[in-house]
Design an enzyme around this catalytic site. Structure first.
Site, PDB file in Angstrom:
ATOM      1  N   LYS A  29       3.152  12.744  27.917  1.00  0.00           N
ATOM      2  CA  LYS A  29       3.928  13.982  27.913  1.00  0.00           C
ATOM      3  C   LYS A  29       5.055  13.999  26.875  1.00  0.00           C
ATOM      4  O   LYS A  29       5.594  15.057  26.591  1.00  0.00           O
ATOM      5  CB  LYS A  29       4.501  14.221  29.315  1.00  0.00           C
ATOM      6  CG  LYS A  29       3.433  14.437  30.368  1.00  0.00           C
ATOM      7  CD  LYS A  29       2.823  15.808  30.210  1.00  0.00           C
ATOM      8  CE  LYS A  29       1.860  16.109  31.328  1.00  0.00           C
ATOM      9  NZ  LYS A  29       1.633  17.519  31.499  1.00  0.00           N
TER      10      LYS A  29
HETATM   11  C1  LIG Z   1       0.246  11.523  35.514  1.00  0.00           C
HETATM   12  C2  LIG Z   1      -0.338  12.777  34.977  1.00  0.00           C
HETATM   13  N1  LIG Z   1      -1.661  12.867  34.872  1.00  0.00           N
HETATM   14  C3  LIG Z   1      -2.255  13.983  34.421  1.00  0.00           C
HETATM   15  C4  LIG Z   1      -1.516  15.088  34.029  1.00  0.00           C
HETATM   16  C5  LIG Z   1      -2.237  16.310  33.510  1.00  0.00           C
HETATM   17  O1  LIG Z   1      -2.010  16.568  32.134  1.00  0.00           O
HETATM   18  P1  LIG Z   1      -1.915  18.007  31.589  1.00  0.00           P
HETATM   19  O2  LIG Z   1      -0.693  18.650  32.203  1.00  0.00           O
HETATM   20  O3  LIG Z   1      -1.764  17.892  30.101  1.00  0.00           O
HETATM   21  O4  LIG Z   1      -3.139  18.748  31.979  1.00  0.00           O
HETATM   22  C6  LIG Z   1      -0.135  15.032  34.127  1.00  0.00           C
HETATM   23  C7  LIG Z   1       0.677  16.209  33.802  1.00  0.00           C
HETATM   24  O5  LIG Z   1       1.665  16.476  34.416  1.00  0.00           O
HETATM   25  C8  LIG Z   1       0.475  13.848  34.588  1.00  0.00           C
HETATM   26  O6  LIG Z   1       1.804  13.734  34.688  1.00  0.00           O
END
Ligand SMILES: Cc1ncc(COP(=O)(O)O)c(C=O)c1O
Length: 438
Positions: A29
């Protein structure tokens, strides 16, 4: 990019992991957090001394916090109360003001973490609500950085990209880039039970009946974020809370990859879909974050046990001799002299042996019987083993649970034999049993 080995042995193709915990905030992120801030600055939505506001499952908050520190903004994060305490504490540690909101309320409820973020952005002057769900700088960040990296790091050989979907930024940005390079690349989104994505993708229906609370963090939603470009996703695979958690632990143990919960879900999705893969495929799984944020949850045995998630890890007889499974079974014949048995025990550092006669297990011999016998009568070393035998070791089956195996151990008996079929046996000793429990 890390190649998965043991854990992926039974999956066709090359299975690669894009491990994102190497980013400064320990998650993927960081990429979109910085991009969302810099795009907001460029648009004039975020001005010097401003306050950044965001609803986050933790990782975006961390990325934003780092960017805000460098750029001199204040940060307010709203989080749902299902997020791990570590994530909340970590955000506070890097200067964010955190509001913890109830999980079990609809998104439009005034107390939901979306609504609280929106309200704060209206109340606070010179503030900017990032809104990672609908802010398209999110997926653009992945189109500009994550996608090209995956393409380059696989020399353009990637055939499948698999990732958990929350805001949809990661999957949509990467998918757009990869499909522009090669429209045949398959994009698989990982969804949770309790989320709307899969059904919406397959039927076009936003079915509220699909929504219920679940434990997996970061993936699945009860809304349709603008960042999810459903047209780029070939398939959604749902993974249970339990499978995601169990496999997250397995990745740590088998691959040394200490990942967050959604990493286990992503790998489990590939396992569930392995019949769709061939030996020539190059699968890239993106692992979002680091396991340190989950030590109080997935990596905590009590937490796992309370949810009934530990059963799957129940050990059987097969697991108990794993570290000597390829070695031949040591044994002695009943007619051999005791000194032969002692020589084998000394050479291999074992304290008991099964005794055979005409291809059958007729007894066992161990140091607690031999030591006093040899001390009392040194000539015992030349006598036949059968004179000092105890009863044969009990025989168990490969699938017998550890608890059943353990019952055979007592003062008289320090080992069991495991019937592996086709006349092959292995031994489980007291030492193996203790090692498996530590
Ligand atoms: C630990 C984790 N896995 C998966 C995701 C999913 O990613 P995206 O928001 O880019 O779809 C997030 C997003 O908040 C996350 O923090």
């Amino acid at each position: 990019m890390v190649k998965l080995n043991k854990i992926a042995e039974d999956i066709p193709g090359t299975i690669l992991a894009k491990v994102e915990y190497f980013n400064p905030g320990h998650s993927v992120k960081d990429r979109m957090a910085l991009k969302m801030i810099e795009d907001a600055e460029a648009r004039g939505d975020l001005k010097p001394g401003g306050t950044v506001i965001e609803c986050t499952s933790g990782n975006t908050g961390m990325g934003l916090a780092l960017a805000c520190i460098v750029k001199g903004y204040s940060l307010i994060c709203t989080m749902s109360d299902k997020q791990s305490k570590e994530k909340i504490d970590i955000l506070r540690a890097v200067g964010a003001e955190v509001y913890v909101c109830p999980t079990n309320v609809p998104p439009d409820h005034p107390e939901s973490y979306y609504s609280v973020a929106e309200r704060k952005s209206k109340e606070i002057e010179n503030s900017f609500w990032v809104n990672q769900y609908d802010n398209l700088s999110n997926r653009l960040a992945h189109y500009e950085s994550t996608g090209p990296e995956i393409w380059e790091q696989t020399d353009g050989k990637v055939t499948h990209f698999v990732v958990g979907v929350g805001t949809g930024g990661t999957i949509s940005g990467v998918a757009k880039y990869l499909k522009e390079k090669n429209p045949d690349v398959q994009i698989w989104g990982v969804d949770s039970y309790g989320s709307v994505f899969k059904k919406y993708h397959e039927t076009g229906e936003f079915d509220e009946k699909e929504i219920y609370s679940y434990i997996t963090e970061g993936i699945g939603e009860d809304i349709l974020p603008k960042n999810v470009d459903f047209s780029l996703i070939d398939h959604f695979e749902k993974v249970t809370d339990r499978d995601g958690a169990v496999v997250t632990r397995e990745l740590a143990k088998k691959e040394g990859l200490f990942l967050g919960y959604s990493g286990g879900s992503a790998f489990q999705a590939v396992r569930q879909l392995k019949d769709k893969l061939t030996k020539d495929d190059v699968v890239v799984i993106l692992f979002h974050d680091h396991g340190s944020r989950y030590v109080g949850k997935v990596f905590n045995d009590d937490w796992m046990r309370e949810r009934g998630f530990l059963n799957e890890e129940k050990k059987t007889a097969q697991d108990l001799f794993a570290d000597h499974k390829d070695l031949p079974l040591l044994l002695v014949n009943s007619g051999e002299p005791v000194h032969n048995a002692v020589a084998i025990m000394r050479k291999f550092g074992v304290s008991q042996l099964p005794v055979m006669e005409e291809g059958k297990f007729v007894g066992s011999i161990d140091d607690s019987r031999l030591i006093p016998a040899l001390a009392a009568d040194p000539s015992a070393r030349d006598k036949e083993v059968r004179n000092y035998m105890r009863a044969p070791f009990p025989v168990v089956q490969l699938s017998d649970p550890l608890t059943a195996v353990a019952k055979y151990f007592n003062e008289e008996n320090g080992a069991v034999l495991v019937d592996q079929g086709q006349g092959r046996y292995q031994i489980i000793t007291r030492h193996d049993l203790v090692a498996s429990m530590s």
